[in-house]
Design a protein around this motif. Structure first.
Motif, PDB file in Angstrom:
ATOM      1  N   ALA A 170       0.844  -1.200   0.000  1.00  0.00           N
ATOM      2  CA  ALA A 170       0.000   0.000   0.000  1.00  0.00           C
ATOM      3  C   ALA A 170       0.878   1.248   0.000  1.00  0.00           C
ATOM      4  CB  ALA A 170      -0.987  -0.030   1.158  1.00  0.00           C
ATOM      5  N   ASP A 171       0.631   2.194   0.914  1.00  0.00           N
ATOM      6  CA  ASP A 171       1.425   3.426   0.949  1.00  0.00           C
ATOM      7  C   ASP A 171       2.427   3.436   2.095  1.00  0.00           C
ATOM      8  OD1 ASP A 171       0.046   4.282  -1.247  1.00  0.00           O
ATOM      9  OD2 ASP A 171      -1.382   5.505  -0.134  1.00  0.00           O
ATOM     10  N   ALA A 172       2.658   2.263   2.691  1.00  0.00           N
ATOM     11  CA  ALA A 172       3.653   2.160   3.758  1.00  0.00           C
ATOM     12  C   ALA A 172       5.074   2.177   3.201  1.00  0.00           C
ATOM     13  CB  ALA A 172       3.435   0.876   4.555  1.00  0.00           C
ATOM     14  N   LEU A 173       5.249   1.693   1.967  1.00  0.00           N
ATOM     15  CA  LEU A 173       6.566   1.708   1.329  1.00  0.00           C
ATOM     16  C   LEU A 173       6.390   1.758  -0.175  1.00  0.00           C
ATOM     17  CD1 LEU A 173       9.705   1.436   1.602  1.00  0.00           C
ATOM     18  CD2 LEU A 173       9.382  -1.028   1.273  1.00  0.00           C
ATOM     19  N   TRP A 174       6.987   2.774  -0.781  1.00  0.00           N
ATOM     20  CA  TRP A 174       7.129   2.855  -2.225  1.00  0.00           C
ATOM     21  C   TRP A 174       8.608   2.681  -2.561  1.00  0.00           C
ATOM     22  CZ3 TRP A 174       4.567   8.336  -2.200  1.00  0.00           C
ATOM     23  CH2 TRP A 174       3.214   8.221  -1.865  1.00  0.00           C
ATOM     24  N   GLN A 175       8.913   2.581  -3.827  1.00  0.00           N
ATOM     25  CA  GLN A 175      10.318   2.472  -4.209  1.00  0.00           C
ATOM     26  C   GLN A 175      11.070   3.760  -3.889  1.00  0.00           C
ATOM     27  OE1 GLN A 175      10.988   1.194  -8.262  1.00  0.00           O
ATOM     28  NE2 GLN A 175      12.987   0.344  -7.734  1.00  0.00           N
ATOM     29  N   ASN A 176      10.332   4.878  -3.840  1.00  0.00           N
ATOM     30  CA  ASN A 176      10.992   6.162  -3.593  1.00  0.00           C
ATOM     31  C   ASN A 176      10.459   6.868  -2.347  1.00  0.00           C
ATOM     32  OD1 ASN A 176       8.464   6.761  -4.556  1.00  0.00           O
ATOM     33  ND2 ASN A 176       9.121   8.441  -5.890  1.00  0.00           N
ATOM     34  N   GLY A 177       9.950   6.103  -1.384  1.00  0.00           N
ATOM     35  CA  GLY A 177       9.502   6.738  -0.144  1.00  0.00           C
ATOM     36  C   GLY A 177       8.270   6.090   0.428  1.00  0.00           C
ATOM     37  N   PHE A 178       7.312   6.914   0.882  1.00  0.00           N
ATOM     38  CA  PHE A 178       6.062   6.434   1.474  1.00  0.00           C
ATOM     39  C   PHE A 178       5.054   7.579   1.411  1.00  0.00           C
ATOM     40  CE2 PHE A 178       9.102   7.753   4.716  1.00  0.00           C
ATOM     41  CZ  PHE A 178       8.451   8.825   5.315  1.00  0.00           C
ATOM     42  N   LEU A 224      14.011   0.693   1.454  1.00  0.00           N
ATOM     43  CA  LEU A 224      13.892   0.908   2.897  1.00  0.00           C
ATOM     44  C   LEU A 224      14.866   1.987   3.366  1.00  0.00           C
ATOM     45  CD1 LEU A 224      13.483  -2.761   4.150  1.00  0.00           C
ATOM     46  CD2 LEU A 224      11.825  -0.915   4.483  1.00  0.00           C
ATOM     47  N   ALA A 225      16.085   1.953   2.853  1.00  0.00           N
ATOM     48  CA  ALA A 225      17.076   2.965   3.237  1.00  0.00           C
ATOM     49  C   ALA A 225      16.623   4.357   2.821  1.00  0.00           C
ATOM     50  CB  ALA A 225      18.432   2.628   2.611  1.00  0.00           C
ATOM     51  N   ASN A 226      16.071   4.459   1.626  1.00  0.00           N
ATOM     52  CA  ASN A 226      15.576   5.745   1.139  1.00  0.00           C
ATOM     53  C   ASN A 226      14.406   6.238   1.985  1.00  0.00           C
ATOM     54  OD1 ASN A 226      15.377   7.948  -0.820  1.00  0.00           O
ATOM     55  ND2 ASN A 226      13.528   6.915  -1.545  1.00  0.00           N
ATOM     56  N   ALA A 227      13.493   5.320   2.344  1.00  0.00           N
ATOM     57  CA  ALA A 227      12.344   5.688   3.165  1.00  0.00           C
ATOM     58  C   ALA A 227      12.790   6.166   4.541  1.00  0.00           C
ATOM     59  CB  ALA A 227      11.392   4.503   3.294  1.00  0.00           C
ATOM     60  N   ARG A 228      13.754   5.480   5.128  1.00  0.00           N
ATOM     61  CA  ARG A 228      14.236   5.883   6.457  1.00  0.00           C
ATOM     62  C   ARG A 228      14.962   7.222   6.400  1.00  0.00           C
ATOM     63  NH1 ARG A 228      15.595  -0.288   7.482  1.00  0.00           N
ATOM     64  NH2 ARG A 228      13.959  -0.792   9.019  1.00  0.00           N
TER      65      ARG A 228
END
Length: 315
Positions: A170-178, A224-228
């Motif tokens: 869903a919107d918890a994780l995208w390839q470029n964020g959340f 995940l690194a990008n999201a964090r």
């Protein structure tokens, strides 16, 4: 109707047989069709203005089969706006939602369901069953774990199929964020919930992710690194997140209408509670019209919208 680019009807090569992703434009969420021998299920239904296209995509892929189950990862308008149209077409359809907003759906409260505060649309729909986190759900003959995924939305869930390693994020994780952390717009601390959900996704160790928006991806660690990193930036400067959220809401409006004049856009923003609250709470030193004009200017500079005098366009 404003049409979205047609989704790729072919199955992604990394996905198990029977799973097809309709990648939509950003006004509608992606739709995930999961077909087994005995049943067919759709995860998320897109925005209401694209419901005609959603019906066409589903019917084409099912090729005469009925749609048996509709699942909503959460109840933002871009993920459930096609529910009513699907329910009207498939009379025996069983719709499943997360339990957090069940009473608001039963009573149909557009304010509590976020549609009024965001200035967005969602036709009324009903549901038959709940997605209880910590349980397993059979979709298309595959067993999917239901996990709570608060942060972007406090009631959101994600679905994980452990044998194949497929995660519907869903919107918890995208390839470029959340997605925008909506509780933060109301003054409710939720960045830590985002972090916990990212930790959960890492612990699940998916091999492939079907996001709510954007393409299916398998490079999980960089995402995940990008999201964090993005989350850390918002935590260090919450105002940055507020500005980002305001631009997202504004961009959504432009995606919806295609183009509008500045007076009409101002009228819409003044009637949209989230916009008024954000401006009063965080940008009260700037008058509302100037603040909105600044947001439009930033979207134009980034290439996300265009402007010709008083006419504001979507890109």
């Amino acid at each position: 109707m404003i049409t979205a680019p047609m989704a790729d009807m072919s199955q992604h090569p990394s996905l198990p047989a029977g799973i097809t992703v309709f990648e939509r434009d950003w006004l509608s969420s992606n739709n995930v069709l999961i077909c087994g021998q005995d049943s067919a299920a759709l995860v998320d239904s897109g925005y209401c203005l694209h419901s005609g296209q959603t019906l066409s995509l589903v019917a084409q892929a099912l090729d005469g089969r009925p749609l048996d189950v509709l699942v909503n990862t959460h109840l933002h308008s871009d993920h459930c706006g096609g529910n009513a149209a699907l329910q009207a077409k498939y009379a025996a359809l069983q719709t499943m939602i997360a339990p957090g907003q069940a009473e608001q759906v039963r009573a149909w409260n557009p304010q509590a369901l976020s549609y009024t505060p965001t200035g967005q649309q969602c036709p009324q729909f009903h549901f038959e069953a709940l997605l209880q986190p910590g349980t397993t759900l059979d979709l298309g003959g595959l067993a999917w774990q239901i996990h709570a995924a608060p942060g972007h939305d406090p009631h959101s869930v994600i679905l994980f199929q452990p044998q194949s390693g497929v995660l519907i994020s869903a919107d918890a994780l995208w390839q470029n964020g959340f997605g925008v952390v909506f509780p933060e717009l109301e003054g409710i601390s939720a960045f830590e919930k985002v972090a916990q959900t990212l930790d959960l996704i890492e612990a699940l160790a998916p091999r492939i992710v079907i996001p709510g928006h954007g393409s299916v991806f398998s490079d999980i660690a960089p995402a995940l690194a990008n999201a964090r990193k993005r989350l850390a930036g918002f935590q260090a400067n919450p105002r940055k997140h507020i500005e980002y959220a305001a631009k997202v809401l504004l961009k959504f409006r432009l995606l919806e209408v295609g183009a509008t004049d500045m007076p009409s856009l101002l009228q819409w923003a003044l009637a949209t509670p989230y916009f008024v609250f954000i401006q009063q709470q965080f940008f009260a030193q700037i008058d509302f019209a100037t603040w909105l004009d600044n947001l439009v200017a930033e979207l134009v500079r980034s290439g996300a919208s265009s402007r010709d005098g008083m006419l504001i366009g979507n890109g």
